[in-house]
Design a protein around this motif. Structure first.
Motif, short mmCIF file in Angstrom:
data_model
loop_
_atom_site.label_atom_id
_atom_site.label_comp_id
_atom_site.label_asym_id
_atom_site.label_seq_id
_atom_site.Cartn_x
_atom_site.Cartn_y
_atom_site.Cartn_z
N GLN A 128 34.41 23.06 -22.77
CA GLN A 128 33.35 22.59 -21.87
C GLN A 128 33.65 21.22 -21.28
OE1 GLN A 128 31.25 24.72 -20.91
NE2 GLN A 128 31.91 26.22 -22.43
N PRO A 168 34.81 21.07 -16.34
CA PRO A 168 34.57 20.06 -15.30
C PRO A 168 35.82 19.28 -14.94
CG PRO A 168 33.51 19.44 -17.38
CD PRO A 168 33.97 20.85 -17.53
N ILE A 198 29.32 28.61 -12.38
CA ILE A 198 30.02 27.37 -12.73
C ILE A 198 30.65 26.74 -11.49
CG2 ILE A 198 31.97 26.41 -14.02
CD1 ILE A 198 31.33 28.39 -16.23
N TYR A 206 29.42 22.86 -9.82
CA TYR A 206 30.38 21.77 -9.70
C TYR A 206 30.49 21.23 -8.27
CZ TYR A 206 31.94 22.65 -14.47
OH TYR A 206 32.00 22.80 -15.84
N HIS A 246 30.01 15.77 -13.32
CA HIS A 246 30.38 17.14 -13.68
C HIS A 246 30.06 17.47 -15.14
CE1 HIS A 246 33.43 17.93 -10.21
NE2 HIS A 246 32.20 18.26 -9.89
N SER A 247 30.41 16.58 -16.06
CA SER A 247 30.21 16.88 -17.48
C SER A 247 28.74 16.96 -17.84
CB SER A 247 30.91 15.83 -18.35
OG SER A 247 32.31 15.96 -18.28
N ASN A 268 27.38 20.15 -16.41
CA ASN A 268 27.87 21.26 -17.23
C ASN A 268 27.09 21.36 -18.53
OD1 ASN A 268 30.19 23.29 -17.69
ND2 ASN A 268 30.20 22.07 -19.56
#
Length: 393
Positions: A115, A119, A320, A324, A331-332, A335
């Motif tokens: 995970q 990203p 996904i 993004y 991004h993280s 996510n």
């Protein structure tokens, strides 16, 4: 904006690293009985190992994966891999069940490497983001789906401790691949850790697209978990009467579905992702209708399982790739919001599926699968209409 493309070799390496790391969550499921025997523990006590591993993954999703926005992602992945190797070696030699509980929780938390890689892949390849993310996510799927087969065979031949010994070697290899083959990705978040977690929650308020996509992800993963949990009950009874080994072969079909998923990520790069979501959820509904209308037809089940997995995994890849596009600097955290919601949906699907099986067997199970799928189609269609209005189509 970064327009540099990752090389094909780097993308494959990222997929392999992600798959090897996430597989550590699922190794224990087929070998719990063997582990219980070595610790002189009953099934209930041994089952906690699996629960703690999953719990650790959930904790890692929320508390560790957002760090990808604050710490150089490559360095963060290397740190997590190094600690994973130590924890896996500990599992090889540990002699107390309590120690295994602790190590299982730790390994679960560290398995969020995938995970962080997702990203990272999105940030490094804007030009072909959907395709690249799709390939890395396929690596995660194959890791999940093959882990149970791998651990079952290794434990049968050599003993369950060898599963974790071999895994420690594989993670070490991925550590070296990460160190020497993947590029650095500097952090973009400058606040402290508490502010980072607070900012993760803020992403929910910021983006309606994230809320809608996360809901869609939760619904389709709910279908996935509910189906695979109850499938064992259905196939082990009349008229199939399959043993666990035969039922496990259906997982091969799931891997086939996972291999198709990157094509939909590529489609999301070139066309309206919302349209792709409607298409992939429709494929899911077709598969559910097949197992509902032909509950005892083996050919129908084989085709339906393949279609169901294609529909779910392709929707996930498109989801996904879509989230993004929201904010390259977060991004993280984005996510984290998506995947946490995703796994909540899976947990709910598992629970509801088991309850439906207890209430009315396969007939009730398929009705609730159809209900989840139809709600998912509605969510996807609403997203498609909103995106079409936004683009003036």
């Amino acid at each position: 904006m970064n327009t540099k493309e990752l090389s094909k070799t780097q993308i494959i390496i990222m997929a392999v690293v992600a798959g090897v790391c996430v597989a550590n969550i699922y190794y224990n499921q087929p070998i719990l009985k063997d582990m219980g025997s070595s610790f002189n523990a009953d099934a209930k006590s041994t089952g906690i190992i699996s629960v703690l591993t999953q719990t650790g993954y959930g904790l890692g999703l929320f508390f560790l994966s957002p760090l990808g926005d604050k710490i150089n992602r490559k360095k963060l992945i290397l740190i997590l891999q190094a600690i994973t190797v130590v924890a896996l070696i500990g599992m090889v030699f540990i002699q107390q069940l309590t120690g295994m509980y602790i190590m299982s929780l730790v390994v679960g938390m560290l398995a969020v490497v995938g995970q962080i890689l997702l990203p990272m892949a999105a940030a490094l390849d804007n030009k072909n983001r959907g395709r690249t993310v799709g390939i890395v996510f396929t690596g995660i799927l194959i890791g999940i789906l093959s882990a149970r087969v791998f651990s079952g065979y290794i434990a049968a031949w050599f003993g369950w401790r060898y599963v974790y010994g071999i895994s420690s070697i594989m993670v070490t290899i991925t550590f070296l691949l990460t160190k020497f083959c993947l590029p650095d990705v500097p952090a973009k978040f400058t606040g402290n850790y508490v502010q980072l977690l607070q900012s993760t929650l803020v992403q929910v308020k910021r983006f309606a697209l994230l809320r809608r996509t996360a809901l869609l992800g939760a619904l389709i993963f709910g279908v996935f978990c509910s189906f695979w949990t109850t499938l064992t009950f259905h196939l082990s009874g009349a008229p199939f009467n399959y043993n666990s080994g035969t039922i496990g072969l259906f997982g091969v079909l799931a891997i086939g579905g996972a291999l198709v998923a990157p094509a939909f990520g590529k489609l999301a790069d070139k066309r309206n992702p919302a349209r792709s979501q409607v298409l992939t959820v429709f494929i899911l509904i077709v598969s559910v209708l097949m197992i509902k209308l032909f509950p005892y037809n083996l050919i129908a089940f084989i085709v339906a399982v393949l279609l169901l997995d294609i529909g779910i995994q392709a929707t996930q890849v498109t989801n996904i790739a879509t989230i993004y596009t929201l904010d390259d600097t977060a991004h993280s955290r984005i996510n984290t919001v998506y995947m946490t919601t995703y796994f909540i949906g899976g947990a709910a699907g598992t629970y509801i599926g088991v309850q439906c099986w207890s209430l009315g067997g396969w007939a009730i199970v398929t009705w609730q699968l159809l209900a989840w799928s139809c709600i998912a189609l509605l969510v996807a269609y609403i997203g498609y209409k909103k995106e079409s209005v936004k683009k003036g189509l």
